[in-house]
Design a protein around this motif. Sequence first.
Motif, PDB file in Angstrom:
ATOM      1  N   GLY A 160       0.846  -1.270  -0.046  1.00 16.25           N
ATOM      2  CA  GLY A 160       0.013   0.153   0.012  1.00 16.25           C
ATOM      3  C   GLY A 160       0.691   1.297  -0.038  1.00 16.25           C
ATOM      4  O   GLY A 160       0.435   2.154   0.627  1.00 16.25           O
ATOM      5  N   SER A 161       1.783   1.338  -0.881  1.00 21.25           N
ATOM      6  CA  SER A 161       2.741   2.337  -0.985  1.00 21.25           C
ATOM      7  C   SER A 161       2.659   3.353  -2.184  1.00 21.25           C
ATOM      8  O   SER A 161       3.553   4.057  -2.403  1.00 21.25           O
ATOM      9  CB  SER A 161       4.117   1.984  -0.343  1.00 21.25           C
ATOM     10  N   LYS A 162       1.695   3.078  -2.830  1.00 20.14           N
ATOM     11  CA  LYS A 162       1.532   3.544  -4.090  1.00 20.14           C
ATOM     12  C   LYS A 162       1.290   5.106  -4.143  1.00 20.14           C
ATOM     13  O   LYS A 162       0.661   5.479  -3.435  1.00 20.14           O
ATOM     14  CB  LYS A 162       0.310   2.943  -4.975  1.00 20.14           C
ATOM     15  N   GLN A 163       2.173   5.884  -4.827  1.00 22.47           N
ATOM     16  CA  GLN A 163       2.427   7.119  -5.154  1.00 22.47           C
ATOM     17  C   GLN A 163       1.838   7.679  -6.398  1.00 22.47           C
ATOM     18  O   GLN A 163       1.403   8.967  -6.455  1.00 22.47           O
ATOM     19  CB  GLN A 163       3.562   7.924  -4.804  1.00 22.47           C
ATOM     20  N   TYR A 164       2.139   6.996  -7.485  1.00 21.74           N
ATOM     21  CA  TYR A 164       2.047   7.580  -8.732  1.00 21.74           C
ATOM     22  C   TYR A 164       1.027   6.420  -9.389  1.00 21.74           C
ATOM     23  O   TYR A 164       0.716   5.446  -9.159  1.00 21.74           O
ATOM     24  CB  TYR A 164       3.222   7.396  -9.567  1.00 21.74           C
ATOM     25  N   CYS A 165       0.303   7.087 -10.470  1.00 20.27           N
ATOM     26  CA  CYS A 165      -1.003   6.433 -11.178  1.00 20.27           C
ATOM     27  C   CYS A 165      -0.151   5.243 -11.718  1.00 20.27           C
ATOM     28  O   CYS A 165      -0.893   4.112 -12.041  1.00 20.27           O
ATOM     29  CB  CYS A 165      -1.692   7.275 -11.957  1.00 20.27           C
ATOM     30  N   THR A 166       0.913   5.253 -12.451  1.00 19.48           N
ATOM     31  CA  THR A 166       1.421   4.352 -13.311  1.00 19.48           C
ATOM     32  C   THR A 166       2.937   4.528 -13.213  1.00 19.48           C
ATOM     33  O   THR A 166       3.542   5.369 -12.641  1.00 19.48           O
ATOM     34  CB  THR A 166       1.254   4.955 -14.937  1.00 19.48           C
ATOM     35  N   ARG A 167       3.713   3.509 -13.553  1.00 13.27           N
ATOM     36  CA  ARG A 167       5.135   3.359 -13.509  1.00 13.27           C
ATOM     37  C   ARG A 167       5.965   4.360 -14.331  1.00 13.27           C
ATOM     38  O   ARG A 167       6.732   5.066 -13.935  1.00 13.27           O
ATOM     39  CB  ARG A 167       5.755   1.942 -14.350  1.00 13.27           C
ATOM     40  N   THR A 168       5.085   4.869 -15.399  1.00 13.92           N
ATOM     41  CA  THR A 168       5.534   5.900 -16.293  1.00 13.92           C
ATOM     42  C   THR A 168       5.711   7.143 -15.330  1.00 13.92           C
ATOM     43  O   THR A 168       6.681   7.994 -15.355  1.00 13.92           O
ATOM     44  CB  THR A 168       4.548   6.401 -17.431  1.00 13.92           C
ATOM     45  N   CYS A 169       4.559   7.643 -14.631  1.00 10.28           N
ATOM     46  CA  CYS A 169       4.777   8.753 -13.755  1.00 10.28           C
ATOM     47  C   CYS A 169       5.817   8.898 -12.845  1.00 10.28           C
ATOM     48  O   CYS A 169       6.327   9.704 -12.507  1.00 10.28           O
ATOM     49  CB  CYS A 169       3.265   8.920 -13.195  1.00 10.28           C
ATOM     50  N   ALA A 170       5.762   7.459 -12.316  1.00  2.00           N
ATOM     51  CA  ALA A 170       6.967   7.263 -11.118  1.00  2.00           C
ATOM     52  C   ALA A 170       8.301   7.532 -11.732  1.00  2.00           C
ATOM     53  O   ALA A 170       9.163   8.233 -11.178  1.00  2.00           O
ATOM     54  CB  ALA A 170       6.633   5.969 -10.427  1.00  2.00           C
ATOM     55  N   HIS A 171       8.409   7.054 -12.960  1.00  2.00           N
ATOM     56  CA  HIS A 171       9.910   7.128 -13.450  1.00  2.00           C
ATOM     57  C   HIS A 171      10.036   8.694 -13.749  1.00  2.00           C
ATOM     58  O   HIS A 171      11.015   9.234 -13.754  1.00  2.00           O
ATOM     59  CB  HIS A 171       9.870   6.245 -15.081  1.00  2.00           C
ATOM     60  N   ARG A 172       9.153   9.372 -14.610  1.00  2.00           N
ATOM     61  CA  ARG A 172       9.401  10.726 -14.865  1.00  2.00           C
ATOM     62  C   ARG A 172       9.661  11.337 -13.600  1.00  2.00           C
ATOM     63  O   ARG A 172      10.539  12.427 -13.505  1.00  2.00           O
ATOM     64  CB  ARG A 172       7.838  11.217 -15.412  1.00  2.00           C
ATOM     65  N   ALA A 173       9.061  11.149 -12.474  1.00  2.00           N
ATOM     66  CA  ALA A 173       9.130  11.954 -11.258  1.00  2.00           C
ATOM     67  C   ALA A 173      10.721  11.763 -10.557  1.00  2.00           C
ATOM     68  O   ALA A 173      11.439  12.610 -10.287  1.00  2.00           O
ATOM     69  CB  ALA A 173       8.264  11.600 -10.122  1.00  2.00           C
ATOM     70  N   SER A 174      11.336  10.474 -11.032  1.00  2.00           N
ATOM     71  CA  SER A 174      12.477  10.205 -10.419  1.00  2.00           C
ATOM     72  C   SER A 174      13.315  10.843 -11.387  1.00  2.00           C
ATOM     73  O   SER A 174      14.598  11.243 -10.789  1.00  2.00           O
ATOM     74  CB  SER A 174      12.655   8.558 -10.033  1.00  2.00           C
ATOM     75  N   VAL A 175      13.180  10.763 -12.473  1.00  2.00           N
ATOM     76  CA  VAL A 175      14.116  11.503 -13.333  1.00  2.00           C
ATOM     77  C   VAL A 175      14.176  12.877 -13.009  1.00  2.00           C
ATOM     78  O   VAL A 175      15.389  13.481 -13.033  1.00  2.00           O
ATOM     79  CB  VAL A 175      13.916  11.211 -14.796  1.00  2.00           C
ATOM     80  N   ALA A 176      13.140  13.490 -12.836  1.00  2.00           N
ATOM     81  CA  ALA A 176      13.025  14.932 -12.511  1.00  2.00           C
ATOM     82  C   ALA A 176      13.711  15.438 -11.090  1.00  2.00           C
ATOM     83  O   ALA A 176      14.640  16.265 -11.018  1.00  2.00           O
ATOM     84  CB  ALA A 176      11.588  15.532 -12.548  1.00  2.00           C
ATOM     85  N   ALA A 177      13.532  14.323  -9.964  1.00  2.00           N
ATOM     86  CA  ALA A 177      14.290  14.427  -8.878  1.00  2.00           C
ATOM     87  C   ALA A 177      15.893  14.333  -9.098  1.00  2.00           C
ATOM     88  O   ALA A 177      16.680  15.215  -8.481  1.00  2.00           O
ATOM     89  CB  ALA A 177      13.638  13.541  -7.810  1.00  2.00           C
ATOM     90  N   TYR A 178      16.101  13.408  -9.787  1.00  2.00           N
ATOM     91  CA  TYR A 178      17.601  13.370 -10.074  1.00  2.00           C
ATOM     92  C   TYR A 178      18.104  14.381 -10.627  1.00  2.00           C
ATOM     93  O   TYR A 178      19.401  14.999 -10.346  1.00  2.00           O
ATOM     94  CB  TYR A 178      17.707  12.118 -10.974  1.00  2.00           C
ATOM     95  N   ARG A 179      17.360  15.068 -11.727  1.00  2.00           N
ATOM     96  CA  ARG A 179      17.990  16.249 -12.443  1.00  2.00           C
ATOM     97  C   ARG A 179      18.271  17.373 -11.444  1.00  2.00           C
ATOM     98  O   ARG A 179      19.204  18.113 -11.420  1.00  2.00           O
ATOM     99  CB  ARG A 179      17.125  16.654 -13.561  1.00  2.00           C
TER     100      ARG A 179
END
Length: 185
Positions: A160-179
């Motif tokens: 029950g730790s879902k934060q993003y609607c899809t993996r695509t969204c999770a990936h996009r957010a982690s890329v943005a955080a990295y940048r």
Amino acid sequence: MVQTAVDLANTLRPIKGEDDLESVEQLRDFLDAHPADGPPSSPADQGTGPRHLTRADLAEVRAVRETVRKVLEGANADAAEAAALINDGLRRSRATLVLRHEGDRWWTEVTSDSDRCSAHLAAATLSALASVIAVLGPARLGVCAGPTCRATFVDLSRNGSKQYCTRTCAHRASVAAYRSRRRPR
Ligand SMILES: [Zn+2]
């Protein structure tokens, strides 16, 4: 049919300003893609025959969508308010629990004794959200943490730790955080 509830809420994409439920044709497509609960062999639409949809159906379903979206967005922060919305919606849709069977398979379905397609949709979606809250808790309903997304989701995962609607969204957010971490200060 909790996926129907999520899909219904997500026909509206508030950030992009897109709405997939603006015409009777779009409503028909949505309902065709989300038949009633039950085994595949059961008729998708009990006893109502070929579906004739009008602008009135569209307006009613859009109102159901507003309720469903409010529940998905708000359950985590204010579960009592979400419960009130669900209970009120179930009452107004004249939701009824029906026990069905086919051969030796039994299942329950929440339907409506109204002939309005919006009432059937409200009964099916709100009862599904009610079940998730009752079994897993209100925190399982949520909105994607993606800054440009705001799609709703129901988290049926084990932890029950879902934060993003899809993996695509999770990936996009982690890329943005990295940048942003790498950006020179
Ligand atoms: Zn998302």
